[in-house]
Scaffold this motif. Structure first.
Motif: not given
Lengths: 189, 189, 189, 189, 189, 189
Positions: A111, B8, B174, C127, C135-140, C143, C153, C156
């Motif tokens: 990834n 995170r 992830n 979300f 889920a592999y594309e989840v990023g900042d 959030m 947090e 989430i």
């Protein structure tokens, strides 16, 4: 116990190959200590062999702002998306060596979004992956995004061409059942 | 130079954890020589930590016709399909150790169809991957195909449950940006 | 006329179960008036049963800014995407009761983007669906988007964990052919 | 408190409609006790309204070996795949009534492969779903499979046409934000 | 040598058709010089034939800010995405004639993002393609984007309805093996 | 009125090119009456140009049981799946000429399953499309299916290599915005 085949197609003996191909293979063997199976698999078709490696070298041995390690990053990311065992294992090894980093190849293969890379490298891989999966959607916005990270037009061509060339290579390796050499697995770890 | 974050989300100090969790973590540390980051990441939520590892152990530490190495094969194949860096790196290491095979984890992660596995293992992974990607299509024909390879009903439950459980784990890893420990990369190579 | 099977795997008699499991099931029966089939199906594997419900309760019975009805919304939306009959029917019933709304479960199951929900709930479901599908594309950026709607947090984590846990549950239900109890269909309508 | 809009486009007053459309709507209202919102939404475009319902009635009110309940099964299965709230809710109600079965619509909407249907109905829905998702792959083998279940060529046309027509309807409903009437949710339960 | 079938279903003789259908077909023949096969294929079902062409004409023969050539652009782009040979060949011909442009149909069919069209036409096709592939995701942002290009609400309905109607037509043509008339291929080139 | 660009990258003047490249281009121009834009676009990178056309010629100018027209069929089918305007338009023209058939290119581009081809050609295209879309799934069963149609191992390599090579070419053409020459559209019709 038999040695597993390195290709589902016939693999020529090195001694029977045309001179230029034999010499190229022996030179690689001398430098690397073994002959990567892609050379033997493709030697079944001498003309395609010559074109393949001429193309490969034009893209991968090129100096420029995209380093050789970064070029390998594109190969590793797109090759795992294409589920190409040979390319991920072999180019993963080259990436570890070129980047002097034992972990980067596995991170990028699995990834790339979670890998220890710079935002510029992330943009490079985002684009390489888009070329691999949906080149038909590439447009001006992609160019602009890359330029914001300092990539020139020629750099963009390089990223696209590497992604496209290894997309071909991935397909050939999967159809031929090209087997990664055992030597690659541990290199650079 | 800072150490990269392993999650995170907040990561508790081991000394501040509830006794049972601290003891489990220290036991793993004693056995493995380090604390895999999944323990520290999930310790942020003690109740979920307890349920997660109880579930994990029920599925993975179970004796039976599906060996522990084979259970790890399911984890590695499905986790790469889900692009989970933590699970492929960590369980790839465990698979190499359990199978006493330095190459099998990379082969299975990248394209299990080309891995050095038996037809029975191939059927097991075909099913595990189907559960991961399209469990809604699983039907009687899948059961019959597995039984032809000698899998019992309970084996089939195991394969499905491992695929499903690590599908959850992959998603958690992830989202939390769970980072594989450096130690995993070279283990068993 | 025969009663349809509630699982393709063996279903134990309640009287033969380990004490803790039997007591949990009888308590549910007393409260609900019937035994939801997920309890009977998973009782085939006592250790997994215990871990499953411990995990479930940790995620779903938790007080906090995400209400119990909202937690069920995540279950219903992701379970229909995973085509899980048991989870949509059973948790649809719970959602109707918790939200005191006879229509919301069907709306969310079919197309949550068109449901009578708040923008905050829409962001929550966007979300949860992303965790389920990619889920592999989840990023900042994910959030940040959630924090703009007031999610902490820990909120989430909850959304992600619920989506991931029921992704596992959906796969188990589809493989076991877990049958929704007739009682669920009309509850809360 | 305001009533939610039934369409994102203008909705005419019944009294302002052309005679034939007003009469058709009043007849439906008399028979059903309410006016399904698809009539009001499409009345914004009288010519399309007339063609839509002429097509609908030709396909759905037709006698023949595929019963009216079975025709609704095709609608419900494909409409959930297309995430069409209006069509699943409204035709789910009609299916429950026509099949005299309170559970069948939810079962088919969520995962028709797990519904209480006959093998012949399963073959019918497999084909309807293929027409919906990948009609370009339909070929002689599909025809042969359906004929083995006793479907005639004309039955096959019917299944395909119902799937195709409601594929259109699903898209219109999603673009117009067509809202299911409250009355549909509980009908036939 | 036999003439290839124009449909896998029975095709009626023109002389045996109901008067209104025969007259419509003869009028088309007089105007075009041949009978497009869609008329003959659908004449197998007179009621559906009438509804189909009433719907078609309401959408395609309508005056308004979206020109007739532009309406055909939507048909050609979505029909290639649906792999519908009849619709791309027949409506490609109509598009070439209406746009007085010999190249535009092939450009749009293959990759409309690279076609010689205006930004307004690009926005129109982006929306038509979204309705075809993922109408369930259409929302307020799509409306706003189209309005920025000057499209009215009624224009948006037109684009969506054309995309949806031809989605139905594409599926019918693929299931019936509807064969494009030879005459269409060269028209307007 | 300006001429549209043939590439988003710089296009060299023919007179400024290295001798071998200029001579190859002039030879093509003399034979075809115009210079296909792929030559001018790729001439921006002389080494890649040489490798590309050496590879192309090795695959496409080869005598053997797969005719030159059939090789073009593979190009046309896979290039439309990859939405490559240049390749479908240019190789569609070559296919029409080589097959002496004005309709075959459009048929194959849009839906090769409905084209006027032999079962052997259908098997060839099924395989070429699988290599293009999912080479990682290619296995022994694919080889066996092709051999049943009389294809030799070397024929299978050819099909795979053509699909893979044009997969690369499609991606390059989409990224460079390579424009098909006007001359191609009407050739062979």
């Amino acid at each position: 116990m038999t040695t597993p085949a390195i290709s589902r197609f016939p693999v020529p003996e090195i001694k029977d190959l045309p001179d230029d191909i034999r010499e190229k293979i022996l030179a690689v063997q001398e430098k690397s200590g073994f002959v990567p199976n892609v050379f033997l698999t493709l030697a079944h078709r001498p003309d395609e062999f010559r074109a393949f490696f001429a193309y490969h070298d034009a893209l991968m041995d090129k100096p420029g702002p995209i380093t050789k390690a970064e070029r390998e990053m594109i190969v590793v990311a797109t090759s795992n998306a294409n589920q190409c065992q040979y390319c991920v294992v072999a180019h993963g090894a080259i990436l570890r060596i070129r980047a002097k980093n034992a972990h980067i190849a596995d991170q990028i293969a699995i990834n790339y979004r979670k890998a220890d890379i710079t935002p510029r490298q992330r943009a490079m891989l985002d684009f390489g992956m888009k070329v691999s999966a949906a080149a038909y959607e590439v447009g001006d916005a992609d160019m602009a995004a890359l330029k914001q990270h300092g990539f020139s037009e020629d750099d963009i061509w390089d990223i696209a061409a590497i992604s496209a060339f290894f997309g071909m290579s991935n397909r050939l390796a999967n159809v031929t059942n090209m087997r990664p050499n055992d030597e690659f697995y541990a290199l650079g770890r």
